[in-house]
Design a protein around this motif. Structure first.
Motif, PDB file in Angstrom:
ATOM      1  N   UNK A 173       1.065  -1.027   0.082  1.00 23.05           N
ATOM      2  CA  UNK A 173      -0.187  -0.060   0.011  1.00 23.05           C
ATOM      3  C   UNK A 173       0.836   1.359   0.130  1.00 23.05           C
ATOM      4  N   UNK A 174       1.897   1.364   0.819  1.00 22.25           N
ATOM      5  CA  UNK A 174       3.059   2.335   0.797  1.00 22.25           C
ATOM      6  C   UNK A 174       3.343   2.713  -0.784  1.00 22.25           C
ATOM      7  N   UNK A 220       2.080   1.825  -3.433  1.00 25.97           N
ATOM      8  CA  UNK A 220       1.083   2.136  -4.155  1.00 25.97           C
ATOM      9  C   UNK A 220       0.610   3.754  -3.999  1.00 25.97           C
ATOM     10  N   UNK A 221       1.018   4.258  -2.867  1.00 21.87           N
ATOM     11  CA  UNK A 221       0.792   5.797  -2.765  1.00 21.87           C
ATOM     12  C   UNK A 221       1.518   6.518  -3.735  1.00 21.87           C
ATOM     13  N   UNK A 222       2.846   6.323  -4.149  1.00 19.08           N
ATOM     14  CA  UNK A 222       3.461   6.583  -5.232  1.00 19.08           C
ATOM     15  C   UNK A 222       4.341   7.860  -5.104  1.00 19.08           C
ATOM     16  N   UNK A 223       4.299   8.357  -3.814  1.00 22.00           N
ATOM     17  CA  UNK A 223       5.205   9.369  -3.499  1.00 22.00           C
ATOM     18  C   UNK A 223       6.139   9.212  -2.264  1.00 22.00           C
ATOM     19  N   UNK A 224       6.958   9.872  -2.115  1.00 25.34           N
ATOM     20  CA  UNK A 224       7.980   9.951  -0.785  1.00 25.34           C
ATOM     21  C   UNK A 224       7.372  10.485   0.402  1.00 25.34           C
ATOM     22  N   UNK A 225       7.691  10.610   1.567  1.00 24.19           N
ATOM     23  CA  UNK A 225       7.272  11.216   2.432  1.00 24.19           C
ATOM     24  C   UNK A 225       7.196  12.734   2.282  1.00 24.19           C
ATOM     25  N   UNK A 226       8.086  13.435   1.594  1.00 28.38           N
ATOM     26  CA  UNK A 226       8.172  14.855   0.985  1.00 28.38           C
ATOM     27  C   UNK A 226       7.145  15.060  -0.176  1.00 28.38           C
ATOM     28  N   UNK A 227       6.399  13.990  -0.525  1.00 31.86           N
ATOM     29  CA  UNK A 227       5.535  14.221  -1.578  1.00 31.86           C
ATOM     30  C   UNK A 227       6.271  14.282  -2.876  1.00 31.86           C
ATOM     31  N   UNK A 280       1.870   3.057 -14.875  1.00 29.87           N
ATOM     32  CA  UNK A 280       1.823   1.764 -15.440  1.00 29.87           C
ATOM     33  C   UNK A 280       1.823   0.566 -14.265  1.00 29.87           C
ATOM     34  N   UNK A 281       2.462   0.925 -13.184  1.00 30.72           N
ATOM     35  CA  UNK A 281       2.481   0.130 -11.912  1.00 30.72           C
ATOM     36  C   UNK A 281       1.012  -0.164 -11.406  1.00 30.72           C
ATOM     37  N   UNK A 282       0.321   0.815 -11.503  1.00 28.35           N
ATOM     38  CA  UNK A 282      -1.015   0.603 -10.997  1.00 28.35           C
ATOM     39  C   UNK A 282      -1.974   0.121 -12.400  1.00 28.35           C
ATOM     40  N   UNK A 283      -1.682  -0.052 -13.503  1.00 28.51           N
ATOM     41  CA  UNK A 283      -2.212  -0.726 -14.367  1.00 28.51           C
ATOM     42  C   UNK A 283      -2.029  -2.163 -14.358  1.00 28.51           C
ATOM     43  N   UNK A 284      -0.597  -2.495 -14.073  1.00 31.74           N
ATOM     44  CA  UNK A 284      -0.034  -3.940 -14.002  1.00 31.74           C
ATOM     45  C   UNK A 284      -0.702  -4.369 -12.958  1.00 31.74           C
ATOM     46  N   UNK A 285      -0.860  -3.754 -11.787  1.00 35.80           N
ATOM     47  CA  UNK A 285      -1.540  -4.357 -10.524  1.00 35.80           C
ATOM     48  C   UNK A 285      -2.986  -4.637 -10.926  1.00 35.80           C
ATOM     49  N   UNK A 286      -3.685  -3.813 -11.373  1.00 35.79           N
ATOM     50  CA  UNK A 286      -5.276  -3.893 -11.803  1.00 35.79           C
ATOM     51  C   UNK A 286      -5.401  -5.320 -12.733  1.00 35.79           C
ATOM     52  N   UNK A 287      -4.377  -5.266 -13.648  1.00 37.73           N
ATOM     53  CA  UNK A 287      -4.544  -6.207 -14.559  1.00 37.73           C
ATOM     54  C   UNK A 287      -4.269  -7.688 -14.025  1.00 37.73           C
ATOM     55  N   UNK A 288      -3.212  -7.747 -12.989  1.00 38.25           N
ATOM     56  CA  UNK A 288      -3.021  -8.886 -12.151  1.00 38.25           C
ATOM     57  C   UNK A 288      -3.752  -9.295 -11.398  1.00 38.25           C
ATOM     58  N   UNK A 289      -4.643  -8.290 -10.772  1.00 32.51           N
ATOM     59  CA  UNK A 289      -5.937  -8.674 -10.121  1.00 32.51           C
ATOM     60  C   UNK A 289      -6.970  -9.409 -10.552  1.00 32.51           C
ATOM     61  N   UNK A 290      -7.047  -9.141 -12.060  1.00 34.32           N
ATOM     62  CA  UNK A 290      -7.992  -9.773 -13.034  1.00 34.32           C
ATOM     63  C   UNK A 290      -7.801 -11.099 -13.675  1.00 34.32           C
ATOM     64  N   UNK A 291      -6.380 -11.439 -13.402  1.00 38.85           N
ATOM     65  CA  UNK A 291      -6.005 -12.706 -14.067  1.00 38.85           C
ATOM     66  C   UNK A 291      -5.793 -13.679 -13.200  1.00 38.85           C
ATOM     67  N   UNK A 292      -6.305 -15.065 -13.148  1.00 38.01           N
ATOM     68  CA  UNK A 292      -6.058 -16.313 -12.616  1.00 38.01           C
ATOM     69  C   UNK A 292      -4.570 -16.549 -12.967  1.00 38.01           C
ATOM     70  N   UNK A 293      -3.827 -16.645 -12.079  1.00 38.57           N
ATOM     71  CA  UNK A 293      -2.270 -17.055 -12.550  1.00 38.57           C
ATOM     72  C   UNK A 293      -1.850 -17.959 -11.705  1.00 38.57           C
ATOM     73  N   UNK A 294      -1.031 -18.842 -11.975  1.00 39.42           N
ATOM     74  CA  UNK A 294      -0.299 -19.822 -10.790  1.00 39.42           C
ATOM     75  C   UNK A 294       0.816 -19.288 -10.403  1.00 39.42           C
ATOM     76  N   UNK A 295       1.418 -18.354 -10.941  1.00 33.87           N
ATOM     77  CA  UNK A 295       2.710 -18.140 -10.388  1.00 33.87           C
ATOM     78  C   UNK A 295       2.430 -17.222  -9.095  1.00 33.87           C
TER      79      UNK A 295
END
Length: 165
Positions: free
Chosen positions: A120-121, A123-130, A141-156
């Motif tokens: 979660x930290x 995925x916030x995407x910024x440092x403590x200084x913003x 792209x990281x958010x897109x990858x996470x969303x895609x991964x959540x929709x795919x059943x994968x054995x890995x």
């Protein structure tokens, strides 16, 4: 990686921001070839012939199947009114066994390289200084990858997200 979803990330020498391994396509080179070359140069710096041979074998397994998560214009600091960067961001899933098998090591223009767990930290995407943690559009792209991964059943049990520009 420890069984959670993770990705290989490099710390750029120029901005000190984190990024996916990647780079520019050379004339006549396909995106798939560039992806393997750049990943090897930035995240798998190896010295000996035996290490190179094993790395090449691992690369074949790692980059067997990818899912494009983004193609197009990038809000990159190198873009100008007359020239701009376009990219293909591609997601790869690999097993934890394979992920733990290959050695990552910073090379080329990477100051550091590491597996980063998706937290979660993070995925916030910024440092403590913003300040942005990620270079250019790579947080998106990281958010897109996470969303895609959540929709795919994968054995890995481990994940590797890789991009190239």
């Amino acid at each position: 990686p420890d069984g959670t979803f993770a990705f290989v990330s490099i710390q750029r020498r120029d901005t000190k921001q984190w990024a996916f391994p990647g780079g520019m396509v050379d004339p006549g080179e396909s995106v798939s070839v560039t992806l393997k070359r750049e990943f090897s140069e930035e995240a798998m710096a190896v010295e000996s012939a035996a290490e190179k041979k094993q790395a090449a074998k691992d690369m074949q397994e790692i980059f067997k199947h990818g899912i494009d998560i983004y193609k197009g214009y990038v809000d990159d600091p190198r873009s100008t009114d007359n020239a701009w960067v376009e990219t293909t961001a591609r997601l790869f899933f690999i097993s934890e066994t394979l992920a733990n098998k290959f050695k990552i090591s910073a090379g080329d223009d990477a100051q550091a390289v590491r597996w980063k767990d998706i937290t979660d930290e993070l995925l916030h995407g910024t440092t403590e200084d913003g300040e942005p943690l990620f270079y250019a559009d790579q947080y998106d792209w990281l958010i897109m990858a996470v969303n895609k991964a959540e929709t795919i059943e994968h054995e890995a049990s481990g994940g590797c997200a890789c991009t190239l520009s």
